[in-house]
Write a protein that holds these residues in place. Structure first.
Motif, PDB file in Angstrom:
ATOM      1  N   SER A 294      -2.056   1.033  -5.022  1.00 35.21           N
ATOM      2  CA  SER A 294      -1.319  -0.072  -4.410  1.00 35.21           C
ATOM      3  C   SER A 294      -0.513  -0.805  -5.473  1.00 35.21           C
ATOM      4  O   SER A 294      -0.815  -0.726  -6.672  1.00 35.21           O
ATOM      5  CB  SER A 294      -2.263  -1.050  -3.693  1.00 35.21           C
TER       6      SER A 294
ATOM      7  N   GLN B  17       0.847  -1.184   0.000  1.00 29.19           N
ATOM      8  CA  GLN B  17       0.000   0.000   0.000  1.00 29.19           C
ATOM      9  C   GLN B  17       0.887   1.241   0.000  1.00 29.19           C
ATOM     10  O   GLN B  17       1.751   1.409   0.855  1.00 29.19           O
ATOM     11  CB  GLN B  17      -0.912   0.017   1.217  1.00 29.19           C
ATOM     12  N   THR B  18       0.687   2.118  -0.980  1.00 27.28           N
ATOM     13  CA  THR B  18       1.481   3.338  -1.062  1.00 27.28           C
ATOM     14  C   THR B  18       0.897   4.416  -0.141  1.00 27.28           C
ATOM     15  O   THR B  18      -0.142   4.219   0.502  1.00 27.28           O
ATOM     16  CB  THR B  18       1.513   3.852  -2.514  1.00 27.28           C
ATOM     17  N   ARG B  19       1.548   5.565  -0.077  1.00 29.07           N
ATOM     18  CA  ARG B  19       1.044   6.662   0.734  1.00 29.07           C
ATOM     19  C   ARG B  19      -0.293   7.173   0.221  1.00 29.07           C
ATOM     20  O   ARG B  19      -1.110   7.691   0.982  1.00 29.07           O
ATOM     21  CB  ARG B  19       2.063   7.794   0.759  1.00 29.07           C
ATOM     22  N   ASN B  20      -0.503   7.028  -1.069  1.00 32.32           N
ATOM     23  CA  ASN B  20      -1.800   7.379  -1.647  1.00 32.32           C
ATOM     24  C   ASN B  20      -2.749   6.208  -1.409  1.00 32.32           C
ATOM     25  O   ASN B  20      -2.523   5.102  -1.915  1.00 32.32           O
ATOM     26  CB  ASN B  20      -1.654   7.649  -3.138  1.00 32.32           C
TER      27      ASN B  20
END
Length: 308
Positions: free
Chosen positions: A208, A201-204
């Protein structure tokens, strides 16, 4: 003519018997019997169609249809699945039908499924399109259609976790031998699959990344697929794009879309050998997840405003 020589003049088949689908992550039931019943209260229906080696006469065409669902017996969660596979390659047709059973158990935050697969394998050969010229009485080539069947057994394990999954399975454990007429026999070698993936999971929160891999081997030849896919999720819609690299074999581009439980996918495999990118393989996939719990207790629940 080359296919005839490979199957009827050689002592054994040295290439891997099982056809593969470029979007291996989207059809887990084809590879892993331990997958059956992994999704809670969902009936999963899969369909995949592959057109391989475009531009070649009598090029392989493969089709897979399968379904699986969970059920509870003696207060234990279990799963059942079915599958049908059809492959047409030259003058040959390979068909398989199987049933799957998996025992599902919770392990910490994940679920482990131990599965068994049993089915029937059928191979047929139709020589009606063979052109022998003037040598019509050559006994080395068959003149009538032939077919043979054998029992096919497989087993495996599938572990799924919110962040990753890992699976192992072995197919054709009985190493079946199929006779085509009185003079020809095809031996199917066992083949193993090792599949795994991880969810990053990315920061956004809408984006993903899911790297995955699959290793398949019949202990004669081995293939490794390394995949990276990017997901964009907005409400109930998911858009994905990915790239798969198979060392010394090919590069595959894939795209997917999920809307209201329906997933559509497309992949194109470009071979890095002398075959060339223009003679690659197309792979189409559709998957539908249907809610099994259609009689929920709260489905038609009404409350009085006086009580509220």
């Amino acid at each position: 003519m080359i296919l005839v020589c490979l199957f009827f003049c050689a002592a054994g088949v040295q290439a891997q018997f099982d056809a593969r689908f470029s979007q291996y992550w989207a059809v887990p039931g084809y590879y892993h019997p331990g997958w059956a019943g992994q999704t809670d209260n969902k009936l999963n229906i899969y369909g995949s169609y592959g057109m391989q080696l475009m531009g070649f006469t009598h090029a392989p065409r493969v089709m897979y249809f399968g379904a699986d669902m969970p059920f509870t017996l003696f207060r234990k969660q279990q799963g059942a699945g079915v599958g049908f596979f059809n492959e047409a390659i030259g003058l040959f047709r390979n068909q398989r039908f199987w049933g799957q059973y998996a025992y599902q158990m919770k392990i910490r935050k994940g679920k482990l499924g131990i599965g068994l697969q049993a089915g029937i394998l059928n191979i047929s050969f139709d020589p009606s399109d063979i052109n022998l010229g003037d040598e019509t009485d050559d006994e080395a080539f068959p003149t009538t259609a032939e077919s043979g069947t054998a029992v096919d057994i497989g087993l495996g394990a599938y572990y799924s976790h919110p962040q990753f999954y890992a699976a192992f399975s072995a197919h054709h454990l009985t190493a079946p031998r199929i006779s085509l007429g009185e003079k020809s026999q095809i031996k199917i070698h066992p083949i193993v699959y090792l599949t795994g993936g991880y969810n990053i999971q990315t920061r956004n929160p809408l984006i993903s990344i899911q790297p995955s891999m699959q290793l398949q081997s019949d202990f004669i030849s081995t293939r490794l697929d390394l995949t990276g896919r990017l997901f964009y999720t907005y409400r109930s819609k998911v858009l994905s794009g990915g790239l798969t690299y198979s060392p010394d074999t090919s590069v595959t581009f894939s795209f997917g879309l999920t809307v209201q439980g329906v997933t559509l996918g497309y992949a194109y495999e470009c071979f890095t050998s002398k075959i060339g990118a223009a003679s690659g393989s197309h792979d189409l996939m559709v998957r539908y997840a249907l809610d099994l719990n259609v009689f929920k207790k709260s489905r038609n629940l009404h409350k009085s405003v006086r009580i509220l």
